[in-house]
Design a protein around this motif. Sequence first.
Motif, PDB file in Angstrom:
ATOM      1  N   PRO A 144      35.264  42.160  78.015  1.00  0.00           N
ATOM      2  CA  PRO A 144      36.576  42.112  78.673  1.00  0.00           C
ATOM      3  C   PRO A 144      36.468  41.567  80.093  1.00  0.00           C
ATOM      4  CG  PRO A 144      36.249  44.208  77.558  1.00  0.00           C
ATOM      5  CD  PRO A 144      34.920  43.503  77.539  1.00  0.00           C
ATOM      6  N   ASN A 145      37.374  40.656  80.429  1.00  0.00           N
ATOM      7  CA  ASN A 145      37.371  40.056  81.763  1.00  0.00           C
ATOM      8  C   ASN A 145      38.818  39.842  82.203  1.00  0.00           C
ATOM      9  OD1 ASN A 145      37.061  38.631  84.104  1.00  0.00           O
ATOM     10  ND2 ASN A 145      36.064  36.851  83.176  1.00  0.00           N
ATOM     11  N   PRO A 146      39.316  40.657  83.144  1.00  0.00           N
ATOM     12  CA  PRO A 146      40.714  40.530  83.584  1.00  0.00           C
ATOM     13  C   PRO A 146      41.010  39.207  84.279  1.00  0.00           C
ATOM     14  CG  PRO A 146      39.498  42.022  85.016  1.00  0.00           C
ATOM     15  CD  PRO A 146      38.610  41.736  83.841  1.00  0.00           C
ATOM     16  N   ASP A 147      39.968  38.472  84.658  1.00  0.00           N
ATOM     17  CA  ASP A 147      40.167  37.188  85.333  1.00  0.00           C
ATOM     18  C   ASP A 147      40.109  36.005  84.364  1.00  0.00           C
ATOM     19  OD1 ASP A 147      40.342  38.437  87.851  1.00  0.00           O
ATOM     20  OD2 ASP A 147      38.152  38.535  87.980  1.00  0.00           O
ATOM     21  N   THR A 148      40.245  36.298  83.063  1.00  0.00           N
ATOM     22  CA  THR A 148      40.168  35.236  82.058  1.00  0.00           C
ATOM     23  C   THR A 148      41.232  34.171  82.279  1.00  0.00           C
ATOM     24  OG1 THR A 148      39.219  36.689  80.380  1.00  0.00           O
ATOM     25  CG2 THR A 148      40.345  34.727  79.582  1.00  0.00           C
ATOM     26  N   ALA A 149      42.427  34.591  82.717  1.00  0.00           N
ATOM     27  CA  ALA A 149      43.526  33.636  82.860  1.00  0.00           C
ATOM     28  C   ALA A 149      44.302  33.874  84.142  1.00  0.00           C
ATOM     29  CB  ALA A 149      44.461  33.742  81.660  1.00  0.00           C
ATOM     30  N   SER A 150      44.902  32.807  84.655  1.00  0.00           N
ATOM     31  CA  SER A 150      45.807  32.903  85.800  1.00  0.00           C
ATOM     32  C   SER A 150      47.222  32.633  85.310  1.00  0.00           C
ATOM     33  CB  SER A 150      45.422  31.874  86.869  1.00  0.00           C
ATOM     34  OG  SER A 150      45.679  30.558  86.397  1.00  0.00           O
ATOM     35  N   GLY A 151      48.200  32.829  86.177  1.00  0.00           N
ATOM     36  CA  GLY A 151      49.590  32.647  85.779  1.00  0.00           C
ATOM     37  C   GLY A 151      49.924  31.243  85.331  1.00  0.00           C
ATOM     38  N   THR A 152      49.225  30.257  85.870  1.00  0.00           N
ATOM     39  CA  THR A 152      49.531  28.868  85.524  1.00  0.00           C
ATOM     40  C   THR A 152      48.767  28.372  84.299  1.00  0.00           C
ATOM     41  OG1 THR A 152      47.846  28.125  87.105  1.00  0.00           O
ATOM     42  CG2 THR A 152      50.125  28.249  87.892  1.00  0.00           C
ATOM     43  N   ASP A 153      47.826  29.163  83.809  1.00  0.00           N
ATOM     44  CA  ASP A 153      47.087  28.768  82.607  1.00  0.00           C
ATOM     45  C   ASP A 153      48.003  28.825  81.385  1.00  0.00           C
ATOM     46  OD1 ASP A 153      44.748  28.344  83.961  1.00  0.00           O
ATOM     47  OD2 ASP A 153      43.928  30.341  83.556  1.00  0.00           O
ATOM     48  N   ILE A 154      47.668  28.034  80.375  1.00  0.00           N
ATOM     49  CA  ILE A 154      48.463  28.025  79.144  1.00  0.00           C
ATOM     50  C   ILE A 154      48.157  29.279  78.328  1.00  0.00           C
ATOM     51  CG2 ILE A 154      48.974  26.788  77.007  1.00  0.00           C
ATOM     52  CD1 ILE A 154      48.036  24.232  78.412  1.00  0.00           C
ATOM     53  N   ALA A 155      49.209  30.030  77.992  1.00  0.00           N
ATOM     54  CA  ALA A 155      49.045  31.227  77.161  1.00  0.00           C
ATOM     55  C   ALA A 155      48.948  30.830  75.693  1.00  0.00           C
ATOM     56  CB  ALA A 155      50.214  32.182  77.374  1.00  0.00           C
ATOM     57  N   PHE A 156      49.877  29.991  75.250  1.00  0.00           N
ATOM     58  CA  PHE A 156      49.847  29.498  73.873  1.00  0.00           C
ATOM     59  C   PHE A 156      50.723  28.260  73.766  1.00  0.00           C
ATOM     60  CE2 PHE A 156      53.358  32.542  73.996  1.00  0.00           C
ATOM     61  CZ  PHE A 156      54.380  31.886  73.324  1.00  0.00           C
ATOM     62  N   ILE A 157      50.589  27.578  72.644  1.00  0.00           N
ATOM     63  CA  ILE A 157      51.430  26.419  72.354  1.00  0.00           C
ATOM     64  C   ILE A 157      52.320  26.778  71.175  1.00  0.00           C
ATOM     65  CG2 ILE A 157      51.463  24.046  71.482  1.00  0.00           C
ATOM     66  CD1 ILE A 157      48.887  23.538  73.023  1.00  0.00           C
ATOM     67  N   GLN A 158      53.621  26.592  71.358  1.00  0.00           N
ATOM     68  CA  GLN A 158      54.545  26.810  70.250  1.00  0.00           C
ATOM     69  C   GLN A 158      55.250  25.493  69.954  1.00  0.00           C
ATOM     70  OE1 GLN A 158      57.285  29.869  71.453  1.00  0.00           O
ATOM     71  NE2 GLN A 158      58.385  28.588  72.898  1.00  0.00           N
ATOM     72  N   TYR A 159      55.625  25.327  68.703  1.00  0.00           N
ATOM     73  CA  TYR A 159      56.267  24.079  68.302  1.00  0.00           C
ATOM     74  C   TYR A 159      57.766  24.270  68.154  1.00  0.00           C
ATOM     75  CZ  TYR A 159      51.940  21.544  67.861  1.00  0.00           C
ATOM     76  OH  TYR A 159      50.763  20.900  68.163  1.00  0.00           O
ATOM     77  N   SER A 160      58.506  23.282  68.629  1.00  0.00           N
ATOM     78  CA  SER A 160      59.963  23.329  68.515  1.00  0.00           C
ATOM     79  C   SER A 160      60.349  23.307  67.040  1.00  0.00           C
ATOM     80  CB  SER A 160      60.592  22.146  69.256  1.00  0.00           C
ATOM     81  OG  SER A 160      60.132  20.918  68.716  1.00  0.00           O
ATOM     82  N   SER A 161      61.583  23.696  66.756  1.00  0.00           N
ATOM     83  CA  SER A 161      62.026  23.827  65.367  1.00  0.00           C
ATOM     84  C   SER A 161      62.128  22.493  64.647  1.00  0.00           C
ATOM     85  CB  SER A 161      63.382  24.534  65.320  1.00  0.00           C
ATOM     86  OG  SER A 161      64.354  23.768  66.018  1.00  0.00           O
ATOM     87  N   GLY A 162      62.277  21.410  65.401  1.00  0.00           N
ATOM     88  CA  GLY A 162      62.411  20.106  64.759  1.00  0.00           C
ATOM     89  C   GLY A 162      63.825  19.800  64.317  1.00  0.00           C
ATOM     90  N   SER A 163      64.794  20.616  64.765  1.00  0.00           N
ATOM     91  CA  SER A 163      66.186  20.418  64.351  1.00  0.00           C
ATOM     92  C   SER A 163      66.773  19.119  64.894  1.00  0.00           C
ATOM     93  CB  SER A 163      67.046  21.604  64.802  1.00  0.00           C
ATOM     94  OG  SER A 163      66.935  21.796  66.197  1.00  0.00           O
ATOM     95  N   THR A 164      66.214  18.610  65.992  1.00  0.00           N
ATOM     96  CA  THR A 164      66.714  17.355  66.567  1.00  0.00           C
ATOM     97  C   THR A 164      65.671  16.246  66.504  1.00  0.00           C
ATOM     98  OG1 THR A 164      65.995  18.033  68.784  1.00  0.00           O
ATOM     99  CG2 THR A 164      68.258  18.579  68.147  1.00  0.00           C
ATOM    100  N   GLY A 165      64.598  16.468  65.763  1.00  0.00           N
ATOM    101  CA  GLY A 165      63.550  15.458  65.659  1.00  0.00           C
ATOM    102  C   GLY A 165      62.248  16.075  65.197  1.00  0.00           C
TER     103      GLY A 165
END
Length: 324
Positions: A139-160
């Motif tokens: 465990p390392n509480p310094d693994t991430a900062s606020g500006t780091d990417i938490a995850f990538i999600q994909y848009s629904s594709g309803s408009t493309g």
Amino acid sequence: ITRWVNADCMVDNELSYNQLWDKSVLVADLLLRKGVERGERVMIAYNFGLEFLPGIFGCMMIGVIPCSVYPPNPTPGKAKHSYDQFRKQIEDAGATYALTSSAFKRTIQTASIMARQRVKIKWLASDTIKPRKDLMFEPNPDTASGTDIAFIQYSSGSTGVPKGIMISHRALVHNITATSEATTITEDPRTLAVTWMPQYHDYALIVFFMVPIYTRYSPSVAFSPIDFIRSPMLWADVIEKFEGTMTAAPNFAYGLLARRMKQANRTFAQDTTLLCADMAAEPIAPSTIEAMKEIGIPEQAISTSYGLAESCVYVASCTHTQIK
């Protein structure tokens, strides 16, 4: 944190904070042993259920970026399109590994055969990882900062074509806070959120899974969208059985629920525990709001919202007094 309910309204699976931590640690350790490094992307492709959560948080624990996507569908007529979309998302993310369950891994392999396509991805089944004492993960509480990417999600594709959206830790925490305030998710111990929406969609992922985990006072009960489509009144059954106080869905779902409940001459009880029935994700029809009232959803519980994946999920909402 959350429970998973089957088509008979019985709890099939549940996940506590301790269980989520232990399972996420095993995922993190597995990725480290495979040589996955901080900043790399890993696809999260699970069937409906709770297994995806340790996959996401196991990645976050070591600074790896999980990419939550709609998994390939082996159904005849849909396999080629869904697998082609999955392949494009893998290429877009630049992922080498994908996490799934052992059972669903076989389903995805079937989809690959039916679609006559293969992708350059290494599959890892998170449900078959055996506990071990010599963990590489620490465990390392310094693994991430606020500006780091938490995850990538994909848009629904309803408009493309669905687009990958990078969500930072800071943006996620801010949106979780705004969402919990807007949807009456409070520190009241009776608070309980109910959903059937797909876990890879931003609406469900953040509102019904991320919010409970972060706030620590809003457990959720979830079930499969397939079970909802087959039996829309299961939604009402789950709300009433588990005394749900908050739920949310697109316009079509409330309309479908209202039609089925009217056909069954059924309404929610006058003393329903429902405090918030939010509606978003598609155009909202005034007739649907009226239908919600007719089946016993309290007028003061009805709210409408606007959101988009590019803003995590939540942007704005209207309470019943603001709806015109």
